[in-house]
Design an enzyme around this catalytic site. Structure first.
Site, PDB file in Angstrom:
ATOM      1  N   LYS A   1     -46.288  72.388  -8.188  1.00  0.00           N
ATOM      2  CA  LYS A   1     -47.235  71.357  -7.748  1.00  0.00           C
ATOM      3  C   LYS A   1     -47.767  70.625  -8.967  1.00  0.00           C
ATOM      4  CE  LYS A   1     -51.818  70.308  -6.154  1.00  0.00           C
ATOM      5  NZ  LYS A   1     -51.777  69.151  -7.086  1.00  0.00           N
ATOM      6  N   HIS A   2     -47.392  69.357  -9.078  1.00  0.00           N
ATOM      7  CA  HIS A   2     -47.844  68.586 -10.230  1.00  0.00           C
ATOM      8  C   HIS A   2     -49.178  67.897  -9.909  1.00  0.00           C
ATOM      9  CE1 HIS A   2     -47.421  66.986 -14.156  1.00  0.00           C
ATOM     10  NE2 HIS A   2     -46.106  67.076 -14.207  1.00  0.00           N
TER      11      HIS A   2
ATOM     12  N   GLU B   1     -54.359  78.447 -18.294  1.00  0.00           N
ATOM     13  CA  GLU B   1     -54.651  77.747 -19.551  1.00  0.00           C
ATOM     14  C   GLU B   1     -55.648  76.664 -19.196  1.00  0.00           C
ATOM     15  OE1 GLU B   1     -55.226  75.197 -22.033  1.00  0.00           O
ATOM     16  OE2 GLU B   1     -53.162  74.480 -21.832  1.00  0.00           O
ATOM     17  N   LEU B   2     -56.903  76.880 -19.596  1.00  0.00           N
ATOM     18  CA  LEU B   2     -57.993  76.032 -19.141  1.00  0.00           C
ATOM     19  C   LEU B   2     -58.517  75.161 -20.283  1.00  0.00           C
ATOM     20  CD1 LEU B   2     -59.724  78.732 -16.902  1.00  0.00           C
ATOM     21  CD2 LEU B   2     -57.874  77.148 -16.325  1.00  0.00           C
TER      22      LEU B   2
ATOM     23  N   CYS C   1     -56.258  69.867 -24.410  1.00  0.00           N
ATOM     24  CA  CYS C   1     -57.136  71.039 -24.320  1.00  0.00           C
ATOM     25  C   CYS C   1     -57.439  71.622 -25.689  1.00  0.00           C
ATOM     26  CB  CYS C   1     -56.492  72.104 -23.437  1.00  0.00           C
ATOM     27  SG  CYS C   1     -56.275  71.612 -21.724  1.00  0.00           S
TER      28      CYS C   1
ATOM     29  N   GLU D   1     -66.990  70.535 -22.525  1.00  0.00           N
ATOM     30  CA  GLU D   1     -65.785  69.917 -23.079  1.00  0.00           C
ATOM     31  C   GLU D   1     -65.828  68.425 -22.781  1.00  0.00           C
ATOM     32  OE1 GLU D   1     -60.942  70.434 -22.924  1.00  0.00           O
ATOM     33  OE2 GLU D   1     -62.104  70.965 -21.145  1.00  0.00           O
TER      34      GLU D   1
END
Length: 453
Positions: free
Chosen positions: A153-154, A227-228, A261, A358
């Protein structure tokens, strides 16, 4: 809806309907059904297909770069660079994958045993928009070699990238039920994760998305890689050439319009260099990183990926200034399109939102550190722990500081980046697990103990 909106103009180019619930169930059934045959194929055959995929990505680099420019505003040169890394990743796992999944004999008390390394089943991949091809490659390449199958799922703004990736993998020889693209919505993810035919999930995305997916995966006992976000520190201890350091660190922060990120988002400078560094950085981003058309090779700062993204980052900057931060450069939203000037903030304190959050755009925050210990304190004073970098002329000192930083990755005299043979991932609220390198093929691996004799 999945849609393509040109971030240069804000004009809607294409819409793609979401997959229906029935289509999503069929896609899950396909990758589950394709697993039995795929896992039985010789690993060298799987590796050969992955090698061919790397070749095809390289051959279609121009097309893929143009798609990324249209979908999320990436500069063409950066798109070409991204596809280059993608080809490297497929080549790396094609070459090294068979050895990485070979049986591992071990000595045990009273006999011998073998660790047999195999796949675990059909996996769900949930991918972001900021690196539409690279993020997919680092999940897909190792797992195809290992023998897992993939439902992908992109991001909702990347339907053309998603379709192109599926076409390339099919042309390389990946069977149609081994890699399946779905235009599923976020609403349909819990049902996919509840399906016993899905063995694991990998997500690269926001902290909020990671929490939601991890909760569903945990409830259903699914293996998970996340991976956040990150708010990576860049510590400048000293420099032999301040202009070179300013140019290198500015480029690292503004790469991909700051939408990475593991970009250096918090620049921590020892007191003796701070004032001059902050002044030169503000001049550098103002004079060099001028917004422009990402299709023009002369452009140094493209738009953000969407109007919403640009509005969000502009609001974060405005909030920081309202709370007392100093705006050294930029900060202005530019329309039409999803543009924001390259921005430098200083005097950000722990009571401000910008200190802990962030900022996913072309914004650098510069902090003054009294000494080495203070720099390390500032570096670690964050809920994130993805990457970091240390800049200085003394290698032993750089390494000493690196060892004290709480992060999954630390770079010395360079910032961020990625390469096929180096594990990538973080700690704290930056996620779980590793991708790339030898570690990247182990996350969805069954390390089966076989006792001999």
């Amino acid at each position: 809806m999945y849609s393509v909106t040109d971030p240069v103009t804000g004009v809607l180019v294409e819409e793609v309907a979401n997959s229906t619930d029935a289509e999503v169930r069929d896609a899950v059934g396909r990758v589950h059904g394709g697993y039995a045959a795929w896992r039985r194929r010789d690993v060298r055959e799987r590796a050969a297909i992955v090698a061919r995929a790397g070749e095809l990505f390289a051959e279609r680099a121009d097309e893929l770069a143009r798609i990324m420019t249209l979908e999320m505003g990436k500069r063409v040169s950066e798109g070409l660079g991204e596809v280059g890394i993608v080809a490297d990743i497929f080549r790396y796992y094609a070459e090294h994958g068979p050895a990485l999944v070979a049986d591992e004999p071990i000595e045990i008390k009273g006999g011998q045993a073998v660790i047999s390394k195999g796949p675990i089943g059909a996996l769900l991949g949930i991918m972001p928009w900021n690196f539409p091809c690279y993020q997919v490659a680092r999940f897909v390449a190792p797992n195809l070699v290992l023998g897992n199958t993939i439902l992908l799922k992109h991001a909702s703004i990347c339907p053309r990238s998603a379709a192109a990736i599926e076409e390339i993998l099919s042309a390389a020889g990946v069977p149609r039920d081994v890699y399946v693209n779905t235009f599923a919505s976020s609403r349909q993810i819990p049902a996919i994760l509840a399906d016993p035919r899905i063995a694991g999930v990998s997500l690269t995305g926001s902290e909020r998305a990671g929490i939601a997916v991890a909760a569903e995966a945990g409830k259903n006992l699914k293996r998970t890689v996340l991976e956040l976000g990150g708010s990576d520190p860049l510590i400048i201890l000293d420099t032999a050439d301040l202009d070179e350091t300013v140019n290198a660190t500015a480029t690292a922060r503004m790469r991909n319009c700051g939408q990475s990120c593991n970009a250096p988002k918090r620049i921590i400078v020892l007191a003796g260099l701070y004032d001059e560094y902050a002044d030169r950085l503000a001049r550098r981003v103002t004079e060099y990183f001028v917004p422009g058309d990402p299709a023009d090779p002369a452009t140094k700062l493209p738009p953000l990926a969407s109007m919403a993204a640009a509005d969000e980052v502009a609001a974060q900057v405005a909030k920081a200034v309202e709370q007392g931060a100093t705006l050294r450069a930029g900060g202005n939203r530019i329309t039409p399109g999803a543009y924001l000037e390259a921005t430098v903030l200083t005097d950000v304190t722990p009571d401000m939102d910008a200190y802990a959050e962030e900022i996913f755009g072309p914004v650098a925050i510069v902090f003054r550190a009294d000494d080495e210990d203070d720099a390390i304190r500032l570096a670690n004073d964050t809920p994130f722990g993805l990457g970091a970098s240390v800049w200085g002329t003394n290698e032993e000192r750089n390494r000493r500081v690196a060892d004290r930083i709480d992060a999954g990755m630390v770079y010395l005299n360079r910032a961020g980046g990625s390469q096929a043979d180096l594990p990538f991932g973080g700690i704290k609220r930056s996620g779980l697990g590793r991708e790339l390198g030898p570690a990247g093929i182990e996350e969805f691996m069954n390390r089966k103990s076989i006792r001999l004799g």
